[in-house]
Design a protein around this motif. Structure first.
Motif, PDB file in Angstrom:
ATOM      1  N   ASP A  46       0.826  -1.221   0.000  1.00  0.00           N
ATOM      2  CA  ASP A  46       0.000   0.000   0.000  1.00  0.00           C
ATOM      3  C   ASP A  46       0.855   1.264   0.000  1.00  0.00           C
ATOM      4  N   ALA A  47       2.080   1.162   0.487  1.00  0.00           N
ATOM      5  CA  ALA A  47       2.973   2.326   0.523  1.00  0.00           C
ATOM      6  C   ALA A  47       3.283   2.815  -0.885  1.00  0.00           C
ATOM      7  N   LEU A  48       3.379   1.911  -1.857  1.00  0.00           N
ATOM      8  CA  LEU A  48       3.639   2.312  -3.240  1.00  0.00           C
ATOM      9  C   LEU A  48       2.448   3.073  -3.807  1.00  0.00           C
ATOM     10  N   THR A  49       1.256   2.625  -3.507  1.00  0.00           N
ATOM     11  CA  THR A  49       0.051   3.321  -3.967  1.00  0.00           C
ATOM     12  C   THR A  49       0.014   4.744  -3.424  1.00  0.00           C
ATOM     13  N   LYS A  50       0.315   4.884  -2.144  1.00  0.00           N
ATOM     14  CA  LYS A  50       0.349   6.224  -1.535  1.00  0.00           C
ATOM     15  C   LYS A  50       1.419   7.088  -2.187  1.00  0.00           C
ATOM     16  N   LEU A  51       2.583   6.483  -2.450  1.00  0.00           N
ATOM     17  CA  LEU A  51       3.684   7.219  -3.075  1.00  0.00           C
ATOM     18  C   LEU A  51       3.296   7.684  -4.481  1.00  0.00           C
ATOM     19  N   LEU A  52       2.664   6.800  -5.254  1.00  0.00           N
ATOM     20  CA  LEU A  52       2.265   7.165  -6.610  1.00  0.00           C
ATOM     21  C   LEU A  52       1.181   8.233  -6.605  1.00  0.00           C
ATOM     22  N   ASN A  53       0.334   8.251  -5.591  1.00  0.00           N
ATOM     23  CA  ASN A  53      -0.666   9.324  -5.462  1.00  0.00           C
ATOM     24  C   ASN A  53       0.002  10.649  -5.125  1.00  0.00           C
ATOM     25  N   GLU A  54       1.044  10.568  -4.316  1.00  0.00           N
ATOM     26  CA  GLU A  54       1.769  11.771  -3.903  1.00  0.00           C
ATOM     27  C   GLU A  54       2.625  12.327  -5.041  1.00  0.00           C
ATOM     28  N   TYR A  55       3.211  11.440  -5.838  1.00  0.00           N
ATOM     29  CA  TYR A  55       4.060  11.821  -6.976  1.00  0.00           C
ATOM     30  C   TYR A  55       3.473  11.235  -8.258  1.00  0.00           C
ATOM     31  N   PRO A  56       2.507  11.920  -8.856  1.00  0.00           N
ATOM     32  CA  PRO A  56       1.834  11.363 -10.035  1.00  0.00           C
ATOM     33  C   PRO A  56       2.768  11.148 -11.231  1.00  0.00           C
ATOM     34  N   GLY A  57       3.868  11.872 -11.309  1.00  0.00           N
ATOM     35  CA  GLY A  57       4.792  11.737 -12.433  1.00  0.00           C
ATOM     36  C   GLY A  57       5.793  10.602 -12.259  1.00  0.00           C
ATOM     37  N   ALA A  58       5.707   9.875 -11.168  1.00  0.00           N
ATOM     38  CA  ALA A  58       6.669   8.810 -10.887  1.00  0.00           C
ATOM     39  C   ALA A  58       6.462   7.626 -11.826  1.00  0.00           C
ATOM     40  N   ASP A  59       7.546   6.949 -12.142  1.00  0.00           N
ATOM     41  CA  ASP A  59       7.502   5.758 -12.985  1.00  0.00           C
ATOM     42  C   ASP A  59       7.163   4.560 -12.090  1.00  0.00           C
ATOM     43  N   GLY A  60       5.879   4.210 -12.055  1.00  0.00           N
ATOM     44  CA  GLY A  60       5.401   3.145 -11.185  1.00  0.00           C
ATOM     45  C   GLY A  60       5.999   1.795 -11.517  1.00  0.00           C
ATOM     46  N   GLN A  61       6.184   1.530 -12.810  1.00  0.00           N
ATOM     47  CA  GLN A  61       6.730   0.237 -13.221  1.00  0.00           C
ATOM     48  C   GLN A  61       8.174   0.066 -12.730  1.00  0.00           C
ATOM     49  N   GLN A  62       8.972   1.130 -12.867  1.00  0.00           N
ATOM     50  CA  GLN A  62      10.360   1.063 -12.405  1.00  0.00           C
ATOM     51  C   GLN A  62      10.401   0.858 -10.888  1.00  0.00           C
ATOM     52  N   LEU A  63       9.552   1.587 -10.173  1.00  0.00           N
ATOM     53  CA  LEU A  63       9.537   1.446  -8.717  1.00  0.00           C
ATOM     54  C   LEU A  63       9.110   0.041  -8.301  1.00  0.00           C
ATOM     55  N   ARG A  64       8.077  -0.510  -8.965  1.00  0.00           N
ATOM     56  CA  ARG A  64       7.645  -1.876  -8.649  1.00  0.00           C
ATOM     57  C   ARG A  64       8.781  -2.875  -8.880  1.00  0.00           C
ATOM     58  N   THR A  65       9.506  -2.700  -9.988  1.00  0.00           N
ATOM     59  CA  THR A  65      10.619  -3.593 -10.305  1.00  0.00           C
ATOM     60  C   THR A  65      11.702  -3.502  -9.223  1.00  0.00           C
ATOM     61  N   LEU A  66      12.031  -2.272  -8.813  1.00  0.00           N
ATOM     62  CA  LEU A  66      13.052  -2.092  -7.776  1.00  0.00           C
ATOM     63  C   LEU A  66      12.604  -2.664  -6.436  1.00  0.00           C
ATOM     64  N   ILE A  67      11.324  -2.489  -6.115  1.00  0.00           N
ATOM     65  CA  ILE A  67      10.795  -3.011  -4.851  1.00  0.00           C
ATOM     66  C   ILE A  67      10.844  -4.545  -4.862  1.00  0.00           C
ATOM     67  N   ARG A  68      10.402  -5.141  -5.977  1.00  0.00           N
ATOM     68  CA  ARG A  68      10.420  -6.596  -6.095  1.00  0.00           C
ATOM     69  C   ARG A  68      11.853  -7.128  -5.959  1.00  0.00           C
ATOM     70  N   ALA A  69      12.794  -6.488  -6.657  1.00  0.00           N
ATOM     71  CA  ALA A  69      14.195  -6.921  -6.597  1.00  0.00           C
ATOM     72  C   ALA A  69      14.766  -6.708  -5.194  1.00  0.00           C
TER      73      ALA A  69
END
Length: 181
Positions: A119-142
């Motif tokens: 849920d923290a990623l969802t909150k982050l993406l709401n806070e920073y709409p221009g963020a690259d969600g796919q890149q962040l998901r990949t980094l979080i998974r790794a």
């Protein structure tokens, strides 16, 4: 009969000789620190021309005794300098400012939350709409996979932190780009 020397000792409110010497030695130590600085940083400090030239001369002096005397002279010139401002600037260069430290701690906490909670990623993406969600998901998974692998390491083995650091850098970059906008 009354001794007049006791009256003089009670009337003096100035600093003791020891205190004066401690202050002069502190200024001399500050002067030594200035001599160790590169010229680019020296130019950023509020130094008068005479002090700046004395520091530069001390940096160029190669003989041990000559350098010691020059550093002593720099310490003497430091008595007229704004030592408090110089000290605070050196402290910022050495330790970073409190604001920078707090910002880094905030980003570290955010990284830890992202690794622990989806849920923290969802909150982050709401806070920073221009963020690259796919890149962040990949980094979080790794990063999560890296943490699992590190938990299984034998004592004495070095943990891998590549993705952990990459996620931090991505958050830092995201934060910097949002500040510029």
């Amino acid at each position: 009969m009354r001794d007049d020397t006791d009256d003089f000792a009670d009337d003096y409110d100035g600093p003791s000789k020891s205190q004066i010497k401690r202050e002069m030695l502190a200024l001399q130590d500050l002067g030594k620190q200035l001599v160790e600085l590169p010229p680019e940083k020296l130019k950023q400090l509020p130094l008068d021309e005479k002090l700046y030239e004395a520091i530069r001369l001390a940096q160029r002096t190669t003989s041990r005794e000559g350098r010691r005397r020059q550093v002593h002279y720099v310490g003497k010139l430091m008595r007229q300098a704004d030592a408090e401002t110089i000290t605070s600037q050196l402290d910022i260069w050495l330790n970073g400012s409190r604001e920078q430290t707090q910002e880094l701690h905030r980003l570290e906490t955010l990284r830890d939350r992202l690794l622990a909670d989806d849920d923290a990623l969802t909150k982050l993406l709401n806070e920073y709409p221009g963020a690259d969600g796919q890149q962040l998901r990949t980094l979080i998974r790794a990063g999560r996979k890296e943490a699992q692998n590190n938990a299984a390491l034998q004592p004495g083995q070095d943990p891998q932190r590549k993705h952990f650091r990459a996620l931090f850098q991505a958050l830092k970059t995201l934060d910097e780009t949002s500040e510029q906008s």
